[in-house]
Motif scaffolding. Structure first.
Motif, mmCIF file in Angstrom:
data_model
loop_
_atom_site.group_PDB
_atom_site.id
_atom_site.type_symbol
_atom_site.label_atom_id
_atom_site.label_comp_id
_atom_site.label_asym_id
_atom_site.label_seq_id
_atom_site.Cartn_x
_atom_site.Cartn_y
_atom_site.Cartn_z
ATOM 1 N N UNK A 31 52.802 45.783 40.629
ATOM 2 C CA UNK A 31 52.298 44.419 40.855
ATOM 3 C C UNK A 31 51.619 43.883 39.598
ATOM 4 N N UNK A 32 50.841 44.714 38.959
ATOM 5 C CA UNK A 32 50.136 44.305 37.745
ATOM 6 C C UNK A 32 51.129 43.911 36.647
ATOM 7 N N UNK A 33 52.114 44.766 36.407
ATOM 8 C CA UNK A 33 53.103 44.476 35.366
ATOM 9 C C UNK A 33 53.957 43.267 35.735
ATOM 10 N N UNK A 34 54.314 43.144 37.010
ATOM 11 C CA UNK A 34 55.108 42.006 37.460
ATOM 12 C C UNK A 34 54.380 40.693 37.214
ATOM 13 N N UNK A 35 53.057 40.753 37.273
ATOM 14 C CA UNK A 35 52.236 39.561 37.034
ATOM 15 C C UNK A 35 51.998 39.321 35.545
ATOM 16 N N UNK A 36 52.551 40.189 34.692
ATOM 17 C CA UNK A 36 52.410 40.002 33.252
ATOM 18 C C UNK A 36 51.173 40.640 32.654
ATOM 19 N N UNK A 37 50.490 41.510 33.417
ATOM 20 C CA UNK A 37 49.285 42.181 32.935
ATOM 21 C C UNK A 37 49.645 43.584 32.460
#
Length: 181
Positions: free
Chosen positions: A51-57
């Motif tokens: 979720x974090x990576x999908x959000x660009x974080x």
């Protein structure tokens, strides 16, 4: 014909590199060619990381450590059961590789290396993956090239997957050369 490592110990190869360097494609083909087990490292990420990576974080060390321990656990399970395998993991930092490889003499490292431009084009062309192109610069900034002590096989990703696998096979240490079972 089955092919087995020419030694009695299990062997694991970690295929590392930044996102879109071809880890999954090359590792699957390598495992298939060798007749070894395969594990996609990204499949072991907890949902929070995805979720974090999908959000660009970008992930921080605290996010990665539990994931790296799961990869190490998979590697150790193969080793303890006498199986050989290929696993993918970005393994961008020396500290990360210490967790998944460490003092495991029967675990080898393959680094898929390519230019920012080539890998950026590949990443932009991907349709189904949680890692957005915005995180590629962070991946390159985080990357610590393997040291000489890590004895990595470093392969340029500019070729076709079969060519990359052939290069890896040619460069495996002599004790890992394959012989008919």
């Amino acid at each position: 014909m089955d092919r087995q490592p020419a030694h009695n110990r299990p062997m694991v190869i970690v295929v590392m590199g930044v996102a879109s360097s071809g880890k999954t494609t090359v590792a699957k083909l390598l495992a298939e060619t060798l007749g070894w087990q395969y594990q996609e490292g990204d499949a072991l990420h907890p949902p929070e990381n995805v979720a974090k990576m999908s959000a660009g974080t970008p992930l921080g060390d605290a996010d990665r450590i539990p994931w790296l321990r799961l990869i190490a656990k998979r590697i150790d399970a193969w080793r303890s059961s006498g199986e050989a395998g290929v696993v993918t993991c970005s393994a961008l930092k020396h500290a990360y590789r210490d967790i998944i490889i460490g003092e495991r003499a029967d675990v080898g490292l393959v680094h898929l290396r390519g230019s920012r431009e080539l890998i950026g084009r590949r990443m932009a062309a991907r349709k189904v993956h949680f890692m957005p192109t915005a995180l590629l610069d962070n991946q390159f900034a985080t990357l610590q090239e393997p040291s000489a002590e890590e004895r990595a096989i470093i392969v340029d990703v500019g070729g076709a997957p079969a060519e990359i696998v052939d290069e890896i096979l040619r460069r495996l240490p002599p004790k890992l050369k394959l012989e008919p079972a």
